[in-house]
Design an enzyme around this catalytic site. Sequence first.
Site, mmCIF file in Angstrom:
data_model
loop_
_atom_site.group_PDB
_atom_site.id
_atom_site.type_symbol
_atom_site.label_atom_id
_atom_site.label_comp_id
_atom_site.label_asym_id
_atom_site.label_seq_id
_atom_site.Cartn_x
_atom_site.Cartn_y
_atom_site.Cartn_z
ATOM 1 N N ILE A 4 0.896 -1.200 -0.076
ATOM 2 C CA ILE A 4 -0.069 -0.272 -0.061
ATOM 3 C C ILE A 4 0.808 1.208 -0.107
ATOM 4 O O ILE A 4 0.265 2.315 -0.224
ATOM 5 C CB ILE A 4 -0.852 0.114 1.332
ATOM 6 C CG1 ILE A 4 -2.222 0.896 1.090
ATOM 7 C CG2 ILE A 4 -0.209 0.226 2.535
ATOM 8 C CD1 ILE A 4 -3.133 1.036 2.101
ATOM 9 N N TYR A 5 2.112 1.128 0.343
ATOM 10 C CA TYR A 5 2.889 2.183 0.271
ATOM 11 C C TYR A 5 3.026 2.851 -0.949
ATOM 12 O O TYR A 5 3.605 2.525 -2.083
ATOM 13 C CB TYR A 5 4.425 2.095 0.968
ATOM 14 C CG TYR A 5 4.249 1.739 2.481
ATOM 15 C CD1 TYR A 5 3.197 1.756 3.252
ATOM 16 C CD2 TYR A 5 5.413 1.025 3.069
ATOM 17 C CE1 TYR A 5 3.242 1.517 4.529
ATOM 18 C CE2 TYR A 5 5.523 0.698 4.254
ATOM 19 C CZ TYR A 5 4.429 0.934 5.146
ATOM 20 O OH TYR A 5 4.324 0.542 6.426
ATOM 21 N N SER A 6 2.544 4.043 -1.349
ATOM 22 C CA SER A 6 2.366 4.691 -2.472
ATOM 23 C C SER A 6 1.832 3.690 -3.731
ATOM 24 O O SER A 6 2.416 3.810 -4.608
ATOM 25 C CB SER A 6 3.694 5.354 -2.779
ATOM 26 O OG SER A 6 4.119 6.325 -1.959
ATOM 27 N N GLN A 7 1.078 2.894 -3.380
ATOM 28 C CA GLN A 7 0.376 1.951 -4.393
ATOM 29 C C GLN A 7 1.404 1.225 -4.973
ATOM 30 O O GLN A 7 1.539 1.212 -6.180
ATOM 31 C CB GLN A 7 -0.694 2.748 -5.057
ATOM 32 C CG GLN A 7 -1.908 3.289 -4.321
ATOM 33 C CD GLN A 7 -2.694 2.167 -3.782
ATOM 34 O OE1 GLN A 7 -3.356 1.543 -4.709
ATOM 35 N NE2 GLN A 7 -2.971 2.276 -2.574
#
Length: 327
Positions: free
Chosen positions: A57-60
């Site tokens: 999920i970190y910066s998708q």
Amino acid sequence: MEYTHLGETGLEVSRLCLGCMNFGTDQPWMVHDREQARAVIHRALDLGITFFDTANIYSQGESEEILGEALADADRDRSELAVATKVYGPMHDGPNGQGLSRKHVLEQAEASLERLGLDYVDLYQIHRWDDETPIDETLSALDALIEAGKVRYIGASTMPAWKFMKALSRADVDNRERFVSMQCEYNLVDRHEEANVLPLCADQGIGVLPWSPLAGGFLTGKYERGEDPEDGRAASDEFMEKRFTEENWDVLEVVRDLADEKGLTPAQLSLSWLLHKDLVDAPIVGPRTIDHLEGTVGALEVELTDGEIERLEAPQTPVWNAEIGDV
């Protein structure tokens, strides 16, 4: 660099874990320049850091891509590295876009491996507890990933102790792989986990990987009591609002005073406090520059007396708050 075993496993990891949430473009305070991010990762390797943590999920997915590219460029022995990522958060709109269902876990594991450019991850972690999915289903999916050789160990992050114990118990009863680590918010001003999951980790032999070890930058001493932050994460992120309490300022005052006495930065002293905790395997540090990274590594050389530790802890009494979130 110092090394330790993760929990009761045989996996050796560096005493500092490089967190990669800051690498990407999701928020203004992140490192948008991929060359700068790669430089930090490469310098971490030079300093002996072999443990890296990110999440889908970190910066998708950008964070995973950046880490994967940097590790490939570095051409290091894969057997020495421990790469960790996570699953749970929303990756697309519509049905099955998030959570810990078998479908989502298996699909996201494949996607993470592709972005990282790896055949397997060393530690695959559930980023949150999923109330919508039976834990048995999640454990079954994680087992399948281990049996397929795509995951070596599994871990968890940020949840009430009773839920974590439920997962450990179900794994024991059904003879499934057990979570070996817990990521939790833990630092000198956020000690609530001492009243929640940390006693359980001690009892069950679970490795502890504190996230936000510097309280989102609060413990670096860059903020001042009574002054509104004008830039950085604190100016734009509700996550930082809880930092600016009188009790926390009291802690920071002690940190600053003791750091001055010992010739340290507040960040080095705060990290050293964590490293002196027997339960803690590797704080997850998130430097955005090489200078910050090199200063962070200096915490490994700091010695604290029992009296100094008591002095640092005196302003606060840990209380568990079930509403606490994570990143």
